[in-house]
Write an enzyme that holds these catalytic residues in place. Structure first.
Site, PDB file in Angstrom:
ATOM      1  N   LYS A 129       0.694  -1.256   0.070  1.00 37.32           N
ATOM      2  CA  LYS A 129       0.061   0.114   0.020  1.00 37.32           C
ATOM      3  C   LYS A 129       0.849   1.383  -0.085  1.00 37.32           C
ATOM      4  CE  LYS A 129      -4.274   1.076   0.453  1.00 37.32           C
ATOM      5  NZ  LYS A 129      -5.555   0.483  -0.202  1.00 37.32           N
ATOM      6  N   ASP A 169      -6.848   4.467  -4.425  1.00 33.66           N
ATOM      7  CA  ASP A 169      -7.794   4.601  -3.302  1.00 33.66           C
ATOM      8  C   ASP A 169      -8.166   5.861  -2.818  1.00 33.66           C
ATOM      9  OD1 ASP A 169      -7.797   2.421  -0.718  1.00 33.66           O
ATOM     10  OD2 ASP A 169      -7.298   4.461   0.318  1.00 33.66           O
TER      11      ASP A 169
HETATM   12  P1  NDP Z   1     -12.832   7.904  -2.615  1.00 39.78           P
HETATM   13  O1  NDP Z   1     -12.006   8.903  -2.453  1.00 39.78           O
HETATM   14  O2  NDP Z   1     -13.643   7.510  -3.947  1.00 39.78           O
HETATM   15  O3  NDP Z   1     -14.132   8.097  -1.767  1.00 39.78           O
HETATM   16  C1  NDP Z   1     -14.122   8.366  -0.140  1.00 39.78           C
HETATM   17  C2  NDP Z   1     -15.445   8.784   0.434  1.00 39.78           C
HETATM   18  O4  NDP Z   1     -15.349   8.804   1.781  1.00 39.78           O
HETATM   19  C3  NDP Z   1     -16.080  10.062  -0.092  1.00 39.78           C
HETATM   20  O5  NDP Z   1     -17.181  10.028  -0.184  1.00 39.78           O
HETATM   21  C4  NDP Z   1     -15.048  10.944   1.269  1.00 39.78           C
HETATM   22  O6  NDP Z   1     -15.680  12.149   1.149  1.00 39.78           O
HETATM   23  C5  NDP Z   1     -15.457  10.114   2.252  1.00 39.78           C
HETATM   24  N1  NDP Z   1     -14.498  10.358   3.287  1.00 39.78           N
HETATM   25  C6  NDP Z   1     -13.225  10.315   3.084  1.00 39.78           C
HETATM   26  N2  NDP Z   1     -12.793  10.430   4.637  1.00 39.78           N
HETATM   27  C7  NDP Z   1     -13.448  10.501   5.147  1.00 39.78           C
HETATM   28  C8  NDP Z   1     -13.648  10.793   6.610  1.00 39.78           C
HETATM   29  N3  NDP Z   1     -12.488  11.096   7.393  1.00 39.78           N
HETATM   30  N4  NDP Z   1     -15.053  10.956   7.198  1.00 39.78           N
HETATM   31  C9  NDP Z   1     -15.931  10.672   6.463  1.00 39.78           C
HETATM   32  N5  NDP Z   1     -15.919  10.246   4.970  1.00 39.78           N
HETATM   33  C10 NDP Z   1     -14.868  10.546   4.540  1.00 39.78           C
HETATM   34  O7  NDP Z   1     -12.352   6.425  -1.894  1.00 39.78           O
HETATM   35  P2  NDP Z   1     -12.921   5.101  -2.370  1.00 39.78           P
HETATM   36  O8  NDP Z   1     -14.384   4.851  -2.397  1.00 39.78           O
HETATM   37  O9  NDP Z   1     -12.095   4.551  -3.237  1.00 39.78           O
HETATM   38  O10 NDP Z   1     -12.405   4.291  -0.928  1.00 39.78           O
HETATM   39  C11 NDP Z   1     -13.295   4.378   0.177  1.00 39.78           C
HETATM   40  C12 NDP Z   1     -12.828   3.163   1.241  1.00 39.78           C
HETATM   41  O11 NDP Z   1     -12.834   2.000   0.359  1.00 39.78           O
HETATM   42  C13 NDP Z   1     -11.365   3.275   1.596  1.00 39.78           C
HETATM   43  O12 NDP Z   1     -11.248   3.054   2.683  1.00 39.78           O
HETATM   44  C14 NDP Z   1     -10.567   2.405   0.616  1.00 39.78           C
HETATM   45  O13 NDP Z   1      -9.133   1.990   1.362  1.00 39.78           O
HETATM   46  C15 NDP Z   1     -11.633   1.373   0.794  1.00 39.78           C
HETATM   47  N6  NDP Z   1     -11.217   0.486  -0.596  1.00 39.78           N
HETATM   48  C16 NDP Z   1     -11.195   1.106  -1.911  1.00 39.78           C
HETATM   49  C17 NDP Z   1     -10.967   0.320  -2.932  1.00 39.78           C
HETATM   50  C18 NDP Z   1     -11.287   0.791  -4.366  1.00 39.78           C
HETATM   51  O14 NDP Z   1     -11.202   0.167  -5.239  1.00 39.78           O
HETATM   52  N7  NDP Z   1     -11.435   2.069  -4.594  1.00 39.78           N
HETATM   53  C19 NDP Z   1     -10.990  -1.114  -2.730  1.00 39.78           C
HETATM   54  C20 NDP Z   1     -10.915  -1.538  -1.341  1.00 39.78           C
HETATM   55  C21 NDP Z   1     -11.089  -0.675  -0.330  1.00 39.78           C
HETATM   56  P3  NDP Z   1     -15.152  13.336   0.685  1.00 39.78           P
HETATM   57  O15 NDP Z   1     -15.503  13.549  -0.703  1.00 39.78           O
HETATM   58  O16 NDP Z   1     -15.556  14.638   1.400  1.00 39.78           O
HETATM   59  O17 NDP Z   1     -13.724  13.355   0.692  1.00 39.78           O
END
Ligand code: NDP
Length: 448
Positions: A129, A169
Site C-alpha cells: 500500500k 484508493d
Molecule cells: P474515494 O476517495 O472515492 O471516496 C471516499 C469517500 O469517503 C468520499 O465520499 C469521502 O468524502 C469520504 N471520506 C473520506 N474520508 C472521510 C472521513 N474522514 N470521514 C468521512 N468520510 C470520509 O475513495 P474510495 O471509495 O476508493 O475508498 C473508500 C474506502 O474503500 C477506503 O477505506 C478505501 O481504502 C476502501 N477501498 C477502496 C477500494 C477501491 O477500489 N477504490 C478497494 C478496497 C477498499 P469527501 O468527498 O468529502 O472526501
C-alpha cells in the site's frame, strides 16, 4: 484485550513497543493475531519458523519527499510512502491513498490488511500500500498533475509489472492514475500494466471502476442467501459517496434494495424516496462538489452536517464505504436498536473493534472488509492478466469472474471459520483463510 495464544500476545506487545505511534496498525494486527490463535495452537511451526514474526514486519518501507509547485508558483513539500509488506504469493499489490491524514501507521495498516485480502481472492498477488499526505481537494488539474508526476518520479524506481503494482484508493481516481501512469511510461520507456485502475483507452479493465462496490454486494448477497434472505425490499444505508459507495449503491439498488442515505466527509443526505444515484455521480464525479448540494435538486431529501448521524437512520443493511473507524460502538448500538441485521464493510476497517463486538453480540451478520471489499483488487489482478496477455475481456466476462471470485471467497472464509470452531464468524474465517496460503508459501521459502 489480550490475545489467547501467549506467544502471539507477546508478539503484539513487541509490535506496539517497536512503533508505538501507529494505532491503526496495532488495531489491524491485533484482530488478525486474535483470529490466528487457534491456528498456531494447532500448528506451532508457524511460530518456530519465524513466519508469525515476519508477517507483522514489512519487507520494505519506502518514504520519500515529493516537491511540487502550485499555480501561484509556491513550492510545497509532501511526503510519499510505499509499504511493500509481503510478496510471498505474488508481486506487491495495493492502492495509493492521497489524503492529509496519511502517515506511516495508516499505510502499514492498509498494507497489512492487503496481504490477507489479496490471498483470499485466490489470485497470485502480494500485499502492499502507499500514498501521500497530499490533499487533492481544492487543487486545480494542473496542480494535481504536477504532484502526481513528482510522486511518480520517485515511486517509479521501486515498482514494476512483476515487482509492485499500485492502484487507486481514497483521493486517487482515474485522473490521478492517468497522470501517474503517463509519468511512469515516460520515465521507464515501457508500456506495461504497472498501475491498475487505468483508463480504458490505455490498458484499463472494463468493470474495474465498479468492482469494489459490486463485489461488496455480491459478497453481501452470499451472506443474505445463507440467512435465507435477499436484497429485495431491504432498506440500505451507505456511507461515503466515492468510488466504493457509488457502485455499492448502484448494485444494491439493482438487486431490489432501497438505498436511503449517503455521505461525504462533511455530512450526510437522507432521501426516503431512495437515493438518485445519477445526481450523486453528477455532483461527486463531474462537478466535484459537496454532497449537501443534493438537496437543492431533491427538496424532499434532508442534509445533516457531520458524518456520525448517518448510523441513526433506520435500515436493514448498513454498508460503511467511506474510511477507517467511521462506525464506532455507539453507532453500532444505534444500528442494532433500529433493527439493522447485516453490516458489510466496503471501506477498509470502517468499524471500530467495539462496534464489531456490539454487532456480533447482537447477532448482526458481519462481513469484514478484507473479504467483503476484495472485489476491487481482484479485478485489478484481472487487469494485470489482460495487460500481460495484451488482450481484454468484455464487461460481462470480467463481472462474471468477479461474481465467482466473491462467491468462492465467501465460501472459503465461511468454511475456515467452521473448521476452526467459529461457525459464522467471517472475521476469523477471512483472516485464517487468507493467512494459510501466505504462511505456507513463507514456510516453503525458509528464512527469507
Ligand atoms: P474515494 O476517495 O472515492 O471516496 C471516499 C469517500 O469517503 C468520499 O465520499 C469521502 O468524502 C469520504 N471520506 C473520506 N474520508 C472521510 C472521513 N474522514 N470521514 C468521512 N468520510 C470520509 O475513495 P474510495 O471509495 O476508493 O475508498 C473508500 C474506502 O474503500 C477506503 O477505506 C478505501 O481504502 C476502501 N477501498 C477502496 C477500494 C477501491 O477500489 N477504490 C478497494 C478496497 C477498499 P469527501 O468527498 O468529502 O472526501
Amino acid at each position: 484485550m489480550s490475545i489467547p495464544n501467549e506467544y502471539l500476545n507477546g508478539l503484539m506487545e513487541r509490535v506496539i513497543a517497536r512503533d508505538p505511534a501507529e494505532p491503526e496498525f496495532h488495531q489491524a494486527v491485533r484482530e488478525v493475531l486474535t483470529s490466528l490463535s487457534p491456528v498456531v495452537d494447532a500448528h506451532p511451526e508457524y511460530i518456530t519458523s519465524g513466519v508469525m514474526d515476519s508477517l507483522v514486519e514489512p519487507e520494505r518501507i519506502i518514504t520519500f519527499r515529493v516537491p511540487w509547485e502550485d499555480d501561484q508558483g509556491v513550492v510545497h513539500i509532501n511526503r510519499g510512502y510505499r509499504v511493500q509488506f509481503n510478496s510471498a504469493i505474488g508481486p506487491y499489490k495495493g492502492g495509493l491513498r492521497f489524503h492529509p491524514s496519511v502517515n506511516q501507521g495508516i499505510i502499514k495498516f492498509l498494507g497489512f490488511e492487503q496481504i490477507f485480502k489479496n490471498s483470499l481472492t485466490g489470485l497470485p498477488i502480494g500485499g502492499g500500500k502507499g500514498g501521500s499526505d497530499f490533499d487533492p481537494k481544492g487543487k486545480s488539474d494542473a496542480e494535481v498533475m504536477r504532484f502526481c508526476q513528482s510522486f511518480m518520479a520517485e515511486l517509479s524506481k521501486h515498482i514494476g509489472p512483476d515487482t509492485d503494482v499500485p492502484a487507486g484508493d481514497i483521493g486517487v481516481g482515474a485522473r490521478e492514475i492517468g497522470f501517474m501512469f503517463g509519468q511512469y511510461k515516460r520515465l521507464r520507456n515501457e508500456f506495461t500494466g504497472t498501475l491498475t485502475g487505468k483508463g480504458l483507452s490505455y490498458g484499463g479493465s472494463l468493470a474495474r471502476t465498479e468492482a469494489t462496490g459490486f463485489g461488496l454486494c455480491y459478497f453481501t448477497a452470499c451472506m443474505l442467501k445463507d440467512a435465507g434472505k435477499s436484497f429485495e425490499g431491504q432498506t440500505v444505508v451507505v456511507s461515503g459517496s466515492g468510488n466504493v459507495a457509488t457502485y455499492a449503491c448502484q448494485k444494491a439498488t439493482e438487486f431490489g434494495a432501497k438505498v436511503v442515505a449517503m455521505s461525504d466527509s462533511n455530512g450526510y443526505i437522507y432521501d426516503k424516496n431512495g437515493i438518485d444515484l445519477d445526481a450523486i455521480k453528477q455532483i461527486k464525479q463531474v462537478e466535484r462538489k459537496r454532497i449537501k448540494v443534493y438537496v437543492d435538486t431533491h427538496p424532499e431529501a434532508e442534509y445533516h452536517e457531520g458524518c456520525k448521524g448517518i448510523w441513526t437512520i433506520p435500515c436493514d443493511i448498513a454498508l460503511p464505504c467511506a474510511t477507517q473507524n467511521e462506525l464506532n460502538g455507539d453507532a453500532a448500538k444505534a444500528l442494532v436498536a433500529n433493527g439493522c441485521f447485516l453490516v458489510a464493510e466496503g471501506a477498509n476497517m470502517p468499524c471500530t473493534p467495539d462496534a464489531v463486538d456490539t454487532l456480533k453480540a447482537a447477532g448482526v451478520l458481519f462481513g469484514p472488509a478484507k473479504a467483503a471489499n476484495a472485489g476491487g483488487v481482484a479485478v485489478s489482478a484481472l487487469e494485470m492478466s489482460q495487460n500481460s496477455m495484451r488482450f481484454f475481456w468484455t464487461f460481462e466476462e470480467v463481472d462474471e469472474h468477479l461474481k465467482q471470485i466473491m462467491t468462492d471467497l465467501y465460501k472459503n472464509a465461511s468454511s475456515a471459520a467452521a473448521e476452526y470452531g467459529m461457525p459464522g464468524d467471517l472475521v476469523a474465517g477471512a483472516n485464517i483463510a487468507g493467512f494459510l496460503k501466505v504462511a505456507n508459501s513463507m514456510l516453503a521459502y525458509g528464512l527469507v
